[in-house]
Structures are given as structure tokens and as C-alpha cells.
Design a protein around this motif. Structure first.
Motif, PDB file in Angstrom:
ATOM      1  N   GLN A 107       0.796  -1.220   0.000  1.00  0.00           N
ATOM      2  CA  GLN A 107       0.000   0.000   0.000  1.00  0.00           C
ATOM      3  C   GLN A 107       0.830   1.273   0.000  1.00  0.00           C
ATOM      4  N   THR A 108       2.016   1.237   0.605  1.00  0.00           N
ATOM      5  CA  THR A 108       2.812   2.453   0.719  1.00  0.00           C
ATOM      6  C   THR A 108       4.302   2.111   0.805  1.00  0.00           C
ATOM      7  N   LEU A 109       5.124   3.080   0.414  1.00  0.00           N
ATOM      8  CA  LEU A 109       6.566   2.957   0.584  1.00  0.00           C
ATOM      9  C   LEU A 109       7.080   3.920   1.654  1.00  0.00           C
ATOM     10  N   LYS A 110       6.177   4.613   2.320  1.00  0.00           N
ATOM     11  CA  LYS A 110       6.569   5.530   3.379  1.00  0.00           C
ATOM     12  C   LYS A 110       7.173   4.746   4.542  1.00  0.00           C
ATOM     13  N   GLY A 111       8.392   5.093   4.905  1.00  0.00           N
ATOM     14  CA  GLY A 111       9.074   4.397   5.984  1.00  0.00           C
ATOM     15  C   GLY A 111       9.760   3.115   5.558  1.00  0.00           C
ATOM     16  N   VAL A 112       9.771   2.822   4.256  1.00  0.00           N
ATOM     17  CA  VAL A 112      10.374   1.593   3.742  1.00  0.00           C
ATOM     18  C   VAL A 112      11.773   1.919   3.226  1.00  0.00           C
ATOM     19  N   VAL A 113      12.808   1.420   3.895  1.00  0.00           N
ATOM     20  CA  VAL A 113      14.185   1.731   3.509  1.00  0.00           C
ATOM     21  C   VAL A 113      14.500   1.184   2.123  1.00  0.00           C
ATOM     22  N   CYS A 114      13.977   0.005   1.801  1.00  0.00           N
ATOM     23  CA  CYS A 114      14.285  -0.618   0.509  1.00  0.00           C
ATOM     24  C   CYS A 114      13.531   0.008  -0.653  1.00  0.00           C
ATOM     25  N   ARG A 115      12.549   0.858  -0.372  1.00  0.00           N
ATOM     26  CA  ARG A 115      11.818   1.593  -1.411  1.00  0.00           C
ATOM     27  C   ARG A 115      11.227   0.682  -2.481  1.00  0.00           C
ATOM     28  N   THR A 116      10.836  -0.501  -2.094  1.00  0.00           N
ATOM     29  CA  THR A 116      10.335  -1.495  -3.054  1.00  0.00           C
ATOM     30  C   THR A 116       8.986  -2.009  -2.590  1.00  0.00           C
ATOM     31  N   ILE A 144      21.575 -11.433 -11.693  1.00  0.00           N
ATOM     32  CA  ILE A 144      20.462 -10.483 -11.764  1.00  0.00           C
ATOM     33  C   ILE A 144      20.688  -9.439 -10.677  1.00  0.00           C
ATOM     34  N   PHE A 145      20.773  -8.182 -11.074  1.00  0.00           N
ATOM     35  CA  PHE A 145      21.087  -7.090 -10.158  1.00  0.00           C
ATOM     36  C   PHE A 145      19.805  -6.372  -9.742  1.00  0.00           C
ATOM     37  N   PHE A 146      19.420  -6.521  -8.485  1.00  0.00           N
ATOM     38  CA  PHE A 146      18.245  -5.837  -7.970  1.00  0.00           C
ATOM     39  C   PHE A 146      18.624  -4.432  -7.507  1.00  0.00           C
ATOM     40  N   SER A 147      17.743  -3.496  -7.776  1.00  0.00           N
ATOM     41  CA  SER A 147      17.943  -2.119  -7.333  1.00  0.00           C
ATOM     42  C   SER A 147      17.464  -1.960  -5.895  1.00  0.00           C
ATOM     43  N   TRP A 148      17.947  -0.905  -5.257  1.00  0.00           N
ATOM     44  CA  TRP A 148      17.702  -0.615  -3.842  1.00  0.00           C
ATOM     45  C   TRP A 148      18.410  -1.636  -2.949  1.00  0.00           C
ATOM     46  N   CYS A 149      18.432  -1.357  -1.653  1.00  0.00           N
ATOM     47  CA  CYS A 149      19.167  -2.180  -0.697  1.00  0.00           C
ATOM     48  C   CYS A 149      18.634  -1.882   0.694  1.00  0.00           C
ATOM     49  N   ASN A 150      18.775  -2.838   1.614  1.00  0.00           N
ATOM     50  CA  ASN A 150      18.346  -2.584   2.992  1.00  0.00           C
ATOM     51  C   ASN A 150      19.474  -2.040   3.861  1.00  0.00           C
ATOM     52  N   LEU A 151      20.646  -1.794   3.271  1.00  0.00           N
ATOM     53  CA  LEU A 151      21.753  -1.139   3.945  1.00  0.00           C
ATOM     54  C   LEU A 151      21.987   0.233   3.313  1.00  0.00           C
ATOM     55  N   ARG A 152      22.704   1.081   4.031  1.00  0.00           N
ATOM     56  CA  ARG A 152      23.006   2.430   3.538  1.00  0.00           C
ATOM     57  C   ARG A 152      24.499   2.714   3.730  1.00  0.00           C
ATOM     58  N   CYS A 153      25.330   1.914   3.098  1.00  0.00           N
ATOM     59  CA  CYS A 153      26.774   2.001   3.286  1.00  0.00           C
ATOM     60  C   CYS A 153      27.327   3.294   2.676  1.00  0.00           C
ATOM     61  N   VAL A 154      28.124   4.008   3.462  1.00  0.00           N
ATOM     62  CA  VAL A 154      28.661   5.282   2.995  1.00  0.00           C
ATOM     63  C   VAL A 154      29.720   5.085   1.917  1.00  0.00           C
ATOM     64  N   PHE A 155      30.266   3.859   1.807  1.00  0.00           N
ATOM     65  CA  PHE A 155      31.319   3.583   0.822  1.00  0.00           C
ATOM     66  C   PHE A 155      30.799   2.778  -0.360  1.00  0.00           C
ATOM     67  N   GLY A 165      18.153   3.732  -6.596  1.00  0.00           N
ATOM     68  CA  GLY A 165      17.193   2.822  -7.219  1.00  0.00           C
ATOM     69  C   GLY A 165      17.152   2.831  -8.723  1.00  0.00           C
ATOM     70  N   GLU A 166      18.268   3.142  -9.379  1.00  0.00           N
ATOM     71  CA  GLU A 166      18.268   3.087 -10.841  1.00  0.00           C
ATOM     72  C   GLU A 166      17.887   1.686 -11.306  1.00  0.00           C
ATOM     73  N   GLY A 167      16.935   1.605 -12.194  1.00  0.00           N
ATOM     74  CA  GLY A 167      16.450   0.315 -12.670  1.00  0.00           C
ATOM     75  C   GLY A 167      15.009   0.418 -13.107  1.00  0.00           C
TER      76      GLY A 167
END
Length: 373
Positions: A107-116, A144-155, A165-167
Motif C-alpha cells: 500500500q505504501t513505501l513511506k518508511g520503507v528503507v528498501c523503497r520497493t 540479476i542485479f536488484f535495485s535498492w538495498c536494505n543497507l546504507r553504506c557510505v562507501f 534505485g536506478e532500474g
């Protein structure tokens, strides 16, 4: 091949089968019945003294390996279809990664880190020849390369894909066809990169692809922040687990990957993966058949706490663990703002990691190279 910290972890644009996937073309494909894939039609190239003497489309006199991946048993008894239904139901109160956002992703992506949401977003797919030797073989790993991730690595060097989320959003039917196309290209496996947030979509695509003739093992290529609920859904579906073990302590993980309890979650996930599939086993051609393969990226200044990670593997998993101790860190994305991540790894830092692996009896190391050029 997860998104963070891997040198050249994504192939060049020319090599990608579906780069920035065209939804229009995929929708056209969906109305074309898939051609049946018969076991006797599978052909892989012959290896002579480690060299590929034929193209991936050339017929040879031996079948690929493994012949019967684990998910076929669940397909036959109806359990795979049940897993798909359960996985999608979990999207309503999502617990499919260790963030436990509990958002209704239908229903929503609000608050969803993976944006999926209900559909996976895919950046591209290809036969990949840069993976570990047991995965790439001579015809490549079907990645197969999925866009977005559940981590936010600075490097993260692939931040455009993992953070922006390019894809292209695609259906499960289209994802299943990607798997079959990779099989037709002669790939040895289906390598699912950054899959933690798209477990329902992967299961649905696997169900369809298996019904249409997929007979390659699945590689679950993850950043290692996986929930036990998701791993339970994958039990008996995935043949090869390939998690990152990024950090040996959660405080560092929180600072540089913006995630809580990484080390505790990561240890539990690796234990469960090993329980399901055991140590990595190879077939007579040196291809991965089933088991656990761990990746650890050595970071400057020992920020990854490498000794803690290797001690855990040796003491609590197995000294027979196949380990890719990676030396290719280089600064990118926001790393320039976070010393010592603003510099590359030194030779001495990597050699110290190798000495630690020897100290703990971890001698089953990926042998492609000892030091980056």
C-alpha cells in the motif's frame, strides 16, 4: 556481488542483457509462451586445462551440474507455491529483512528503507565472469542485479543503484524469463544480487521459471542483514548462500551502514544459512553445487574488525568455509568524508588479513588473486 564496496562489481553496459530494463519489451515478451527447456537440450562448453574451448551455445557430450537444484522438490510437492503465498502475505507487515519496518509494502513505501513495493526493481542481468571461480566457471554466473538495498553504506560504489534505485520495476513473470534467458546463455547458476528485500518476488519468479524449465541452482548473494523469517522461506529453495560479513561489531556497522545490530543479525543469518546448506561442495568440474560461500571486504584501519569475523567463522561455522577475503576496497560515494575510509587498502593491511585467516585455519580461500594490481 552485493552493492557495497566491490570493485567493478557490476558489468559494463555492453555486457548487460537487460540494462535499465525496457518494460515495454518485457510486457511484449510476457505474451509469448516460453519455449520448453528439456534436460537433453542443456549444453555447456568443455574445459581443457582450465580454458574454454567452445562457446556457451556449443553442444557437448555432458550435462550441466547440478542437474536437480533443491527447489524442484518443493515444486513437485506444492510447497514452493505455498511459500510464495506466505512471502507475499508478509509484505502486509513486512519482516522480510532485519530492519523489521512492519510497513504494508503493498500500500505504501513511506518508511520503507528498501523503497520497493509488490514488484521488484531490476537494474540489469548478464552472464557474469567476475565472480568466484566455483560460480563463474567457464560460461559465467547468471547474475540479476536488484535495485535498492536494505543497507546504507557510505562507501557503496554502486550507490546510484543501491541508494537511488536506478532500474526498472518488473513483474515476476518478467523476472522468471530473465532466469530462463540466463539459462539459455549457458550460465551455471542464477545469481541474485542484493535480494533481501525482494524474497517474495524471487520465490514467485522461481516458481514460474521452474514450471517453464529452469534447472539451475540459485545463489543468494546478500549483504548479510537477513531476517530469520525470510531465511525460513528460502530453506530448500536456495542451494548456494553467499552472504557478506561486512563488520565484526554493530557499532561500526551503525556508523558506516546506518543499520542496527548488524553483527548479531549477521551471525544468526550465517549460522542459519550454514545449517540449511552446509559447507560449499563442488562437482567434478569445479562448479559450486551447494553450500555456503562467505565474502569479507577488508577495510582500511581494520574498520571491518576482520579478526572477529574470521574467528567466528572458524569457531562457530566451519574451518572448511569457502572464503573470499576481498582486497579491492577503494573510496567512493561518501567515504571521502569518513577517514580512514577516504583511502585505499594497503598491501600490509591485506596481508595481515591473510595471516589471520591462516591463524584460524581458514585455508579454503578464493584464489583468483592475492593483491589488487
Amino acid at each position: 556481488m552485493t552493492a557495497c564496496g566491490r570493485a567493478k562489481s557490476y558489468p559494463t553496459q555492453q555486457a548487460v542483457i537487460f540494462s535499465r530494463v525496457s518494460q515495454e519489451n518485457l510486457q511484449e515478451e510476457l505474451f509469448r509462451p516460453p519455449a520448453p527447456v528439456r534436460r537433453q537440450d542443456w549444453h555447456l562448453p568443455r574445459m581443457v586445462h582450465g580454458r574454454n574451448t567452445m562457446t556457451a551455445n556449443t553442444a557437448v557430450d555432458r550435462p550441466p551440474s547440478p542437474a536437480w537444484p533443491a527447489y524442484l522438490a518443493l515444486l513437485d510437492n506444492g510447497e514452493l507455491e505455498r511459500r510464495v503465498a506466505e512471502a507475499y502475505a508478509r509484505l502486509d507487515d513486512c519482516d522480510l529483512c532485519a530492519r523489521y519496518c512492519r510497513v504494508n509494502r503493498r500500500q505504501t513505501l513511506k518508511g520503507v528503507v528498501c523503497r520497493t513495493g509488490e514488484r521488484a526493481v531490476v537494474h540489469g542481468c548478464c552472464p557474469h565472469h567476475g565472480e568466484e571461480n566455483p560460480l563463474r566457471g567457464w560460461a559465467g554466473s547468471g547474475t540479476i542485479f536488484f535495485s535498492w538495498c536494505n543497507l546504507r553504506c557510505v562507501f557503496c560504489q554502486n550507490w546510484e543503484i543501491s541508494q537511488q534505485g536506478e532500474g526498472q520495476e518488473i513483474t515476476s513473470e518478467a523476472l522468471a524469463r530473465m532466469m530462463l534467458d540466463l539459462q539459455r546463455h549457458g550460465c551455471h547458476n542464477i545469481n541474485l544480487v542484493t535480494p533481501s528485500h525482494v524474497v517474495p518476488q524471487i520465490l514467485a519468479a522461481t516458481l514460474l521459471a521452474a514450471q517453464w524449465g529452469l534447472r539451475l541452482p540459485l545463489v543468494y548473494n546478500t549483504g548479510g542483514y537477513d531476517s530469520p523469517e525470510a531465511l525460513a522461506l528460502l530453506d530448500g529453495v536456495v542451494d548456494i548462500y553467499m552472504p557478506d560479513m561486512k563488520y565484526g561489531d554493530s557499532e561500526t556497522a551503525h556508523r558506516y551502514s546506518h543499520v542496527r545490530n548488524y553483527w548479531e543479525v549477521n551471525q544468526a543469518a550465517v549460522r542459519e544459512m550454514h545449517r540449511q546448506v552446509g559447507d560449499l561442495t563442488l562437482d567434478e568440474h569445479g562448479l559450486a553445487r551447494r553450500g555456503l560461500l562467505v565474502r569479507h571486504l577488508v577495510l582500511p584501519g581494520d574498520l571491518a574488525n576482520t579478526e572477529t569475523v574470521l574467528a567466528f567463522l572458524a569457531r562457530e561455522i566451519s574451518t572448511n568455509t569457502w572464503l573470499n577475503l576481498m582486497d579491492q576496497y577503494h573510496p567512493c560515494y561518501k567515504a571521502f568524508e569518513e577517514p580512514p575510509l577516504d583511502r585505499s587498502l594497503t598491501r600490509e593491511e591485506y596481508e595481515q588479513a591473510l595471516r589471520l585467516a591462516e591463524k584460524y585455519g581458514l585455508r579454503r580461500l578464493d584464489q583468483r588473486r592475492r593483491w589488487r594490481e
